[in-house]
Write an enzyme that holds these catalytic residues in place. Structure first.
Site: not given
Ligand code: PEP
Ligand code: MG
Length: 885
Positions: A26, A96, A105, A107, A352, A468, A777, A843, A863
């Site tokens: 502000k 303020r 809202g 502070m 802002r 709010h 992975s 993953c 990836y």
């Molecule tokens: C993990 O362990 O990150 C994974 C992807 O396998 P799961 O969640 O199936 O154990």
């Protein structure tokens, strides 16, 4: 000290590197507006550094600070030609808070500071408006008492309500000067009774108290909760802005309002806002009066009768419009502006960057690129990937039968159903029991933050689009319908009513934050799709990012959704999820309970066609994109019959007695199944399970080829490997089955074999493991679990304590922890050293978390893979990671 407290017009502030860090959001913007020559009421900012000094000085302002504050006050006196505490022309100020980032809202604010028993008379004389002066004084006593002296506002509200009852009037506006006089006296008695002291009459003491209170509010419970929810560090502190008061409540040529340079809900490039004639700033946001539109167009579109500002104050409106355009061009972003009109003169109180819905943030970014205000890169960097979540959520299925019981304002988009609750506590309680709730309140206040977070949607009967409830819900991505005057809420009896119907606590309603509809019962919703501006933004993101984005998916429905969201392959197909269907679970149980290999093979043969069919379907949807198929991972007992009926079914079909089955279940019991007989360990004991799965994959490939379906190269993934020998044995198993299927079908088969890195030993010995793997992975769910030795299934019970005690900033199962990150880096380096071509991905759930995606990008993975609905979030986060490199 002199450079820790700065006038809005100070030239010094131009030289500050990060003005927001120092002056707060502000303060930095007020000083910017001041330097741009816009009409800003004179004032100064006490920097965030002072907040630190305050806390280190036993929560007190030291002498030097007080001296500097008084010096700055004299400067305002010169600029306004008024005097603080003067009996003729008194200067009044607002105090303020203003942190680095806006905390709506959160502070405390104090207005009309500088009024006392004497200056109030001077104000009355000067404005020839006694009622106004007395009203301002009682507001000040109320605010100051609540914020600085810790007296609950309720004490004062109650006095006003009782007074009105005795007088036989309904509205505050029906109280005259004498009434306020009487109430002021009552208010002061309350203060005396509660604090054993008189209400402070020394205006300098008032100021000191107010500034200290703002600093103290940084550590208030609600501010702490907000910071925790929004990951704002505790040590940032807040700045304090002291600004001369201007009044929007001195008559009908006065007003106060909030306006956005673009529509914060739809993103349309037209100003959008609300104002109130003859009102003070807080009246608009507090939702105590329902405000009117700023533009004529908005009024007409909403069917409103009360005139817009464009119609009642055309000249001021024109000036405001021009300033809005100047501000937007300067900041190159949509602005949220507060203004006051005092006797036809426009004053800018704040600007802002405006909070907006995800939909509007995408539209505004894309439009601003078209308008050449910002570049594509800036557009990409401007959007919080997590905010896209709301765009990826379902909307109401218009084809289903809907019973609309009332309407309100479409304050925050998205449709959601849940049980009606009337308190934040109840919302929290039911959330703990995994129940969806809609929090229904007359209006919300910062105390409701925890309940708004726990509820799935918010409905209020009072307040506008900038109330709010609306602002906070938009920030949180919660659907919200605000200001529904068609409902009346009865907290005592826990129900709300419309003209037609009564809805009790616990009944289910649906709210549609995109249209403002309130519907009785649960309503079907439909899947969102990516198109228009969203898809344009995504295509820009794709042009910048290097990380590929895959999905974790094993059902055709999810796989299709992920493709629609732009997934570039499957990074994790958990095959065990294919085992639970009704038509196969019995065969799975047969397989587990078999006494010998022969019987097991018979059961596996029954499963083979099912697995094959599933793979064909998925390969078809992925149309040539890579698919990582993970072989069976969980311990076998997870598939065993759980109740008497299931045990009986298995006993009938297998010809085993119930006792035999129960004894086998006992044999399979494990104390720590997560660390037990699972992953590749199963296949070391029972190779035929993985053999069946590999055969299903290869035969599916051949069938796809025969059917002229675009071929894919499956990536066969072995879970829970920790040693070189395990992956070596598994690789041989896969190759053996591939060779058999090739020979049987006299055809070529392309495939890759790799492993998950989800155990610390695997990460450390990655060089050896990479000798036998085409890809790694990172299974960061298990890797986090095993690195910390914290059970992923039980951590929810105590991780909050770890966050509260600052042991963790964030749950390590949500965002990759540093230590787990080190293991990933080690495995990446060692894996690549052994095998330059090794493909690397992630993953675990972290694959959809923007911060973790940034880490993956820096570490050089190929990836990330995440759940279908997070794919667009990951695409954007991956682009941002690349642009930040
Ligand atoms: C993990 O362990 O990150 C994974 C992807 O396998 P799961 O969640 O199936 O154990
Ligand atoms: Mg795992």
């Amino acid at each position: 000290m002199s450079d820790l407290i700065l006038n809005f017009n100070s030239k010094f502030s131009k030289k500050i590197k990060n003005p927001k860090n120092f002056l707060g959001g502000k303060g930095a913007n007020l000083s910017q507006m001041g330097r741009m020559g816009l009409p800003v009421p004179p004032g100064f900012t006490i920097s965030t550094k002072v907040c630190d000094i305050f806390y280190k000085n036993k929560k007190q302002l030291n002498k030097q600070l007080t001296k500097e504050i008084n010096k700055q006050l004299s400067q305002i006196e010169r600029e306004t030609k008024k005097k603080f505490g003067d009996l003729k022309n008194p200067l009044l100020v607002s105090v303020r808070s203003g942190a680095r980032v806006s905390m709506p809202g959160m502070m405390d604010t104090i207005l009309n500071l500088g009024l006392n028993d004497k200056t109030v008379m001077a104000l009355a004389d000067k404005t020839s408006n006694k009622r106004f002066a007395k009203d301002s004084y009682r507001r000040f006593i109320q605010m100051y008492s609540s914020v600085v002296l810790g007296i609950d506002s309720f004490n004062f509200e109650e006095l006003i309500e009782n007074y009105k009852l005795t007088k036989g009037v309904l509205l505050d506006t029906e109280l005259d000067e004498k009434d306020w006089d009487a109430l002021i006296s009552d208010f002061k008695n309350v203060v005396k009774e509660k604090t054993k002291k008189e209400f402070p009459q020394d205006v300098y003491k008032q100021l000191e108290g107010a500034i200290s209170a703002v600093f103290l509010s940084w550590q208030s419970h609600r501010a702490k909760v907000y910071r925790k929810l929004n990951h704002i560090p505790d040590d940032w502190g807040t700045a304090v802005n002291v600004q001369s008061m201007v009044f929007g409540n001195m008559g009908d040529d006065c007003a106060t309002g909030v306006v956005f340079t673009r529509d914060p809900s739809s993103g349309k490039n037209e100003i959008y806002g609300e104002y109130l004639i003859n009102a003070q700033g807080e009246d608009v946001v507090a939702g105590t009066r329902t405000p009117q539109h700023i533009t004529k167009k908005a009024r007409i579109n909403s069917g409103g009768k009360e005139l817009s500002m464009e119609e009642t104050m055309p000249k001021v409106f024109k000036q405001l419009k021009k300033i809005l355009s100047t501000l937007e061009k300067h900041y190159k972003d949509m602005q949220d502006v507060e203004f006051t009109v005092e006797n036809k003169k426009l004053w800018m109180l704040q600007t802002r960057s405006g909070k907006r819905t995800a939909k509007s943030s995408v539209k505004i970014a894309v439009d601003m690129v078209k308008e050449k205000l910002i570049s594509r890169k800036e557009a990409i960097l401007r959007i919080d990937p997590n905010s896209l979540d709301t765009l990826l959520h379902p909307t109401l299925d218009e084809k289903s039968e809907i019973k609309v019981i009332a309407k309100g304002l479409p304050a925050s988009p998205g449709a959601v159903s849940g049980k009606v609750v009337f308190s934040s506590e109840e919302a929290e309680r039911l959330n703990g029991m995994m129940q969806n709730t809609i929090l229904v309140r007359v209006e919300t206040s910062p105390e409701d933050i925890h309940g708004m977070h726990a509820a799935k949607g918010i409905l209020t009967s009072r307040g506008g689009m900038t109330s709010h409830a609306a602002v906070v819900a938009r920030g949180m991505g919660r659907p919200c319908v605000s200001g529904s005057s068609e409902i009346s809420i009865d907290y005592e009896n826990k129900l709300f009513k419309t003209d037609q119907i009564q809805v009790k606590e616990g009944e289910i309603i649906t709210i549609d934050g995109s249209t403002g509809r309130i519907i009785l019962g649960e309503v079907q919703t439909v899947k969102p799709e990516i198109s228009g501006d969203f898809s344009k933004l995504m295509s820009w993101a794709d042009s910048f990012r290097k990380l590929k984005v895959r999905t974790n998916s094993e059902t055709p429905v999810d796989t299709k959704a992920a493709r629609d969201f732009g997934a570039e392959g499957i990074g994790l197909c958990r095959t065990e999820h294919m085992f639970f269907d009704e038509d196969r679970i019995l065969s799975v149980r047969e397989m587990i309970l078999s006494k010998n290999k022969n019987d097991r093979n018979k059961a596996l043969a029954k499963l083979l066609p099912h697995q094959k069919k599933d793979f064909i379907e998925i390969f078809k949807i992925m149309n040539g994109l890579p698919v990582t198929v993970r072989l069976l991972d969980p311990p076998l007992h997870e598939f065993l019959p759980k109740n008497e009926k299931e045990v009986k079914d298995v006993s009938n079909s297998l010809g085993l007695t119930v006792t035999e089955i129960e004894s086998r279940i006992g044999e399979l019991h494990e104390h720590n199944p997560m660390l037990g007989h699972r992953g590749c360990r199963l296949a070391i004991s029972f190779p035929e399970i993985y053999e069946m799965q590999c055969r299903a994959i290869f035969e599916a490939l051949i069938e796809c080829k025969n059917k002229k379906i675009k071929s894919i190269i499956p990536e066969i993934m072995i879970p829970l490997v920790s040693t070189e020998a395990e992956i070596e044995i598994m690789k041989k198993l896969v190759d053996r089955v591939a060779n058999q299927v090739k020979a049987e079908n006299k055809t070529k088969i392309d495939y890759l074999v790799g492993t998950m890195i989800e155990l610390p030993r695997a990460a450390i010995k990655a060089k050896d493991i990479a000798k036998h793997a085409d890809f790694f992975s990172f299974g960061t769910n298990d890797l986090t679990q095993t690195t910390f030795g914290i059970s992923r299934d039980d951590s929810g019970k105590f991780l909050n304590d770890y966050i509260e005690n600052k042991i963790f900033d964030i749950d390590p199962f949500i965002s990759i922890d540093e230590g787990v990150g080190d293991l990933i880096e080690i495995a990446t380096l060692k894996g690549r050293k052994q095998n330059k071509k090794i493909k690397l991905g992630i993953c675990g759930e972290h694959g959809g978390d923007p911060k973790s995606i940034n880490f993956c990008s820096r570490t050089g993975l190929n990836y990330v893979s995440c759940s279908p609905y997070r794919v667009p979030i990951a695409r954007l986060a991956a682009a941002q990671a690349q642009l930040k490199k």
